[in-house]
Design a protein around this motif. Structure first.
Motif, short mmCIF file in Angstrom:
data_model
loop_
_atom_site.label_atom_id
_atom_site.label_comp_id
_atom_site.label_asym_id
_atom_site.label_seq_id
_atom_site.Cartn_x
_atom_site.Cartn_y
_atom_site.Cartn_z
N SER A 35 33.01 31.66 36.28
CA SER A 35 32.27 32.83 35.85
C SER A 35 33.20 33.76 35.09
O SER A 35 34.42 33.72 35.26
CB SER A 35 31.67 33.57 37.06
OG SER A 35 32.71 34.04 37.92
N GLU A 37 33.36 38.01 33.91
CA GLU A 37 32.76 39.31 34.17
C GLU A 37 33.36 40.37 33.25
O GLU A 37 34.58 40.42 33.06
CB GLU A 37 33.00 39.73 35.62
CG GLU A 37 32.49 38.75 36.65
CD GLU A 37 32.83 39.16 38.07
OE1 GLU A 37 33.24 40.33 38.26
OE2 GLU A 37 32.70 38.33 38.99
N SER A 39 33.45 44.49 33.05
CA SER A 39 33.19 45.65 33.91
C SER A 39 33.69 46.93 33.27
O SER A 39 34.69 46.93 32.54
CB SER A 39 33.87 45.47 35.28
OG SER A 39 33.44 44.30 35.92
N GLU A 58 38.17 42.80 32.21
CA GLU A 58 37.61 41.48 31.92
C GLU A 58 38.22 40.50 32.91
O GLU A 58 39.45 40.43 33.03
CB GLU A 58 37.93 41.06 30.48
CG GLU A 58 37.13 39.87 30.00
CD GLU A 58 35.67 40.18 29.76
OE1 GLU A 58 34.86 39.24 29.66
OE2 GLU A 58 35.33 41.38 29.68
N TYR A 59 37.36 39.81 33.63
CA TYR A 59 37.83 38.94 34.72
C TYR A 59 37.13 37.58 34.61
O TYR A 59 35.94 37.51 34.29
CB TYR A 59 37.51 39.57 36.07
CG TYR A 59 37.61 38.63 37.25
CD1 TYR A 59 38.84 38.35 37.83
CD2 TYR A 59 36.48 38.01 37.76
CE1 TYR A 59 38.94 37.48 38.90
CE2 TYR A 59 36.56 37.14 38.84
CZ TYR A 59 37.79 36.88 39.41
OH TYR A 59 37.88 36.01 40.45
N GLU A 159 33.21 42.72 46.25
CA GLU A 159 33.35 41.58 45.34
C GLU A 159 34.70 40.86 45.46
O GLU A 159 34.95 39.89 44.78
CB GLU A 159 33.18 42.04 43.89
CG GLU A 159 31.74 42.03 43.41
CD GLU A 159 30.97 43.23 43.92
OE1 GLU A 159 31.53 44.34 43.85
OE2 GLU A 159 29.84 43.05 44.40
N ARG A 381 28.60 46.05 35.56
CA ARG A 381 29.25 44.75 35.44
C ARG A 381 28.25 43.71 34.96
O ARG A 381 27.11 43.65 35.44
CB ARG A 381 29.81 44.30 36.81
CG ARG A 381 30.60 43.00 36.75
CD ARG A 381 30.90 42.51 38.16
NE ARG A 381 29.69 42.02 38.81
CZ ARG A 381 29.55 41.88 40.11
NH1 ARG A 381 30.53 42.27 40.92
NH2 ARG A 381 28.44 41.41 40.63
N LYS A 383 27.97 39.60 34.61
CA LYS A 383 28.61 38.37 35.08
C LYS A 383 27.87 37.16 34.55
O LYS A 383 26.66 37.02 34.75
CB LYS A 383 28.62 38.35 36.62
CG LYS A 383 29.30 37.12 37.21
CD LYS A 383 29.34 37.23 38.73
CE LYS A 383 30.07 36.06 39.36
NZ LYS A 383 30.13 36.19 40.84
N ARG A 385 27.78 33.04 34.48
CA ARG A 385 28.24 31.82 35.14
C ARG A 385 28.15 30.64 34.19
O ARG A 385 27.23 30.56 33.36
CB ARG A 385 27.40 31.55 36.39
CG ARG A 385 27.52 32.61 37.48
CD ARG A 385 26.67 32.25 38.68
NE ARG A 385 26.78 33.22 39.75
CZ ARG A 385 26.06 34.31 39.85
NH1 ARG A 385 25.13 34.58 38.90
NH2 ARG A 385 26.21 35.16 40.84
#
Length: 386
Positions: A35, A37, A39, A58-59, A159, A381, A383, A385
């Motif tokens: 995934s 994400e 935010s 950014e993750y 989270e 956020r 997200k 996947r």
């Protein structure tokens, strides 16, 4: 600024690429999923924090799973982060001792590449074996999980992904409803060469028609922090009786603070669904003895949450964690929507309160604005996947 982890980051990236290239000879090729994400967060400061703060992040979490022979499986997971502003780690963290944090900074953002999981699993007819950087999870606790002492969940960081440990676990299945596991894990200090803090233990699990029971014993070898070592015994019970009931407890003994009631940590939780599952309610109490170790520092806590599914694509939830000793609480109000399959968008507001913030007393509460550094916080956020 710290830059020495860059070589390690490149090595980790190369490791995942090598795994993906080296294992396609199996009957099923490697499966890569994960995934990403995006935010943003804004908050009004309190205490010593700035009056206003803004942050971006950014993750990505990347996962690889590949077959290795007839009974083996290789698992790997990697976290990638780029953050700035209030979502970046503080300067004090970046300036910490070498290798204390995976972050490097410069050029407008702080970035990190962290290996989350790297382990192999071998399955047999009545036994399984896992070894490597893996998650050793214990107990059935919900928001609070005392028995899951290696990487307990924190309701203040909903989270956050549980951290893995370097270890090995062997599981046997005497029946379809029973499991026995023996495990061992390295100590928390990665540079310790004498085995200090190493962990060994065993777990038993039994399932019935409406109840599940898990028991645990673990011994932590003597270390500088615990000269006599630490003995831990845990019990987790889950019942389905209209409402779900979960009892999760861990007792630790080290001959010092972790003895008597000081070494006890236990929780009792109830959850219930209404309206065909559209409304979900959860309430959990936690007691922490003075010898407990964790992110929370008080003795008595209460967690309550309600989640309402508006339809198949939208939900609203309200959750609050309260310290019953100093009467402080941190509450979250969240709205989540799924514009299309695979994409989830979350909007959340966080509000910390204590007696001083409400004007009914003095003193800083553990979950109050001054302690957490903000009066109110808003985040968004998205997200995706894959």
């Amino acid at each position: 600024m710290r830059r020495q982890p860059r070589a390690a980051a490149l090595a980790l990236a190369a490791l995942l690429a090598s795994l993906a290239a080296a294992l396609p000879a199996a009957a099923e090729g490697p499966a890569i999923s994960g995934s990403i994400e995006t935010s943003a967060a804004a908050s009004l400061g309190a205490g010593a924090s700035p009056a206003f703060s803004l942050g971006f992040e950014e993750y990505a979490n990347l996962r690889l799973k590949a077959k290795a022979g007839e009974r083996g499986t290789v698992h790997a997971a990697l976290n990638l982060v780029a953050a700035s502003g209030s979502l970046a780690p503080p300067e004090a963290v970046l300036a910490a001792a070498p290798y204390a944090t995976p972050f490097v900074s410069g050029g407008g953002y702080a970035a990190a590449l962290e290996l989350e999981r790297l382990y192999c699993r071998i399955t047999g007819e009545t036994m399984d074996l896992e070894a490597g950087l893996l998650r050793l999870a214990f107990g059935y606790g919900q928001a609070f999980s005392p028995m899951d002492f290696l990487s307990a969940r924190n309701p203040l960081l909903p989270e956050a992904r549980p951290r893995g440990v370097l270890g090995v676990a062997a599981s046997a299945y005497p029946s379809d409803l029973a499991r026995i596991e023996a495990f061992a894990a390295a100590g928390r200090d990665p540079f310790e060469t004498s085995g200090e803090g190493a962990l060994v233990g065993a777990l038993g699990e039994l399932h019935g028609r409406s109840a599940s029971l898990e028991t645990l014993y673990a011994y932590e070898a003597p270390s500088e922090a615990y000269g006599r070592g630490v003995h831990r015994a845990g019990l987790s019970l889950k019942l389905e009786a209209g409402a779900g009931i979960v009892l999760d407890a861990l007792y630790s003994h080290d001959g010092g603070e972790r003895s008597g009631l000081g070494g006890l940590e236990g929780s009792l939780g109830l959850d219930y669904s209404l309206g065909g599952g559209d409304l979900y309610l959860l309430c959990q109490y936690l007691y922490r003895g003075p010898g407990s170790v964790g992110d929370l520092t008080g003795g008595n806590y209460l967690y309550a949450a309600a989640s309402w599914r508006v339809d198949d694509y939208r939900s609203i939830s309200l959750a609050s964690t309260a310290n019953l000793d100093d009467l402080s609480a941190l509450s979250f109000l969240s709205y989540e929507t799924e514009p299309f399959q695979g994409l989830a968008v979350l909007f959340r507001a966080a509000l910390p309160l204590d007696r001083a913030a409400l004007g009914i007393g003095d003193g800083e509460g553990e979950l109050g604005p001054d302690a957490l550094g903000y009066r109110v916080s808003f985040s968004a956020r998205a997200k995706l996947r894959f």
